[in-house]
Write an enzyme that holds these catalytic residues in place. Structure first.
Site, mmCIF file in Angstrom:
data_model
loop_
_atom_site.group_PDB
_atom_site.id
_atom_site.type_symbol
_atom_site.label_atom_id
_atom_site.label_comp_id
_atom_site.label_asym_id
_atom_site.label_seq_id
_atom_site.Cartn_x
_atom_site.Cartn_y
_atom_site.Cartn_z
ATOM 1 N N ASP A 88 0.860 -1.172 0.000
ATOM 2 C CA ASP A 88 0.000 0.000 0.000
ATOM 3 C C ASP A 88 0.906 1.234 0.000
ATOM 4 O O ASP A 88 2.113 1.127 0.250
ATOM 5 C CB ASP A 88 -0.881 -0.033 1.256
ATOM 6 N N ASP A 103 -0.176 5.182 0.969
ATOM 7 C CA ASP A 103 -0.384 6.204 1.995
ATOM 8 C C ASP A 103 -0.363 5.606 3.393
ATOM 9 O O ASP A 103 -1.178 4.739 3.731
ATOM 10 C CB ASP A 103 -1.699 6.938 1.756
#
Length: 234
Positions: free
Chosen positions: A14, A16
């Site tokens: 991922d 953020d």
């Protein structure tokens, strides 16, 4: 903290909060600057933004916040979808400027962790529902000159109809790579991300972040505070 990575061949990160603390250092100040630029009387503090992060996607957060204000569409202060789209575009531009200014850095141990993956003949990729512009800003300004191997696959928000916690992004990544989910490890910082990966059949390494430090991460293979505390076994 020892972690056996031998069963995995592809590591899907991922963005953020996972690769960098982009939410507090980049997105939140960029949102507030965009509100000011568009003369919208909204200001988000860390507590408000933490609640909004339960909703995946910046434009989706804007619409959710608008709804929470209880402003009717006929009201002069009601920001239209078109205006919110403009705000979101402005936010992304400001976010890129913050990246170029060096306001965001990779999380401790992240660069070494990814380079170890490459050194042991394994691959890494990105599965995020942030935009390509945001990912490209992070890649160019924070990662590109430090990472030995470019990501083998990159899935961003424009690639999917449904964002996390829906598994679409992870399912698309493993389809593109032509691999089975059991050889992939997802690295996430939120429960929405964990749910997305688990529903796609992937095991998850959860790394706590600023806004999800107290998440339960039920079903994660391992939970860490930082990449720097991991001692991977390849």
């Amino acid at each position: 903290m020892k972690f056996d990575l031998r069963p995995y061949e592809l590591f899907l990160f991922d963005v953020d909060g996972t690769i960098a603390e982009t939410e507090g250092l980049g997105h939140l100040p960029a949102f507030n600057a965009a509100f000011e630029k568009h003369a919208i009387p909204w200001r988000w503090d860390a507590q408000v933004y933490r609640e909004l992060l339960k909703i995946t996607g910046g434009f989706e957060r804007l619409k959710s916040y608008r709804l929470a204000q209880g402003i009717n569409p006929g009201n002069d202060q009601f920001p239209s979808d078109e205006l919110l789209k403009s705000v979101h575009l402005t936010k992304n531009q400001i976010y890129g400027e913050l990246m170029q200014a060096g306001k965001v850095v990779a999380r401790p141990g992240l660069i070494n962790f990814i380079n170890q993956i490459s050194e042991h003949g394994k691959s890494w990729g990105v599965v995020t529902t942030t935009s390509y512009s945001n990912w490209n800003s992070l890649w160019r300004s924070v990662l590109k000159n430090e990472i030995q191997q470019i990501p083998l696959v990159v899935i961003c928000g424009e690639d999917v109809v449904k964002k996390k916690p829906d598994p679409e992004a992870y399912l698309l990544a493993i389809e593109k790579m032509g691999v089975q989910p059991n050889i992939c490890l997802a690295i996430e910082d939120s429960e929405n991300g964990l749910l997305s990966a688990r529903q796609a059949g992937l095991e998850v390494l959860a790394v706590r972040s600023q806004f999800f430090f107290d998440a339960q991460f039920s079903g994660a293979k391992l939970i860490a505070n930082e990449f720097s505390e991991l001692h991977p076994i390849f």
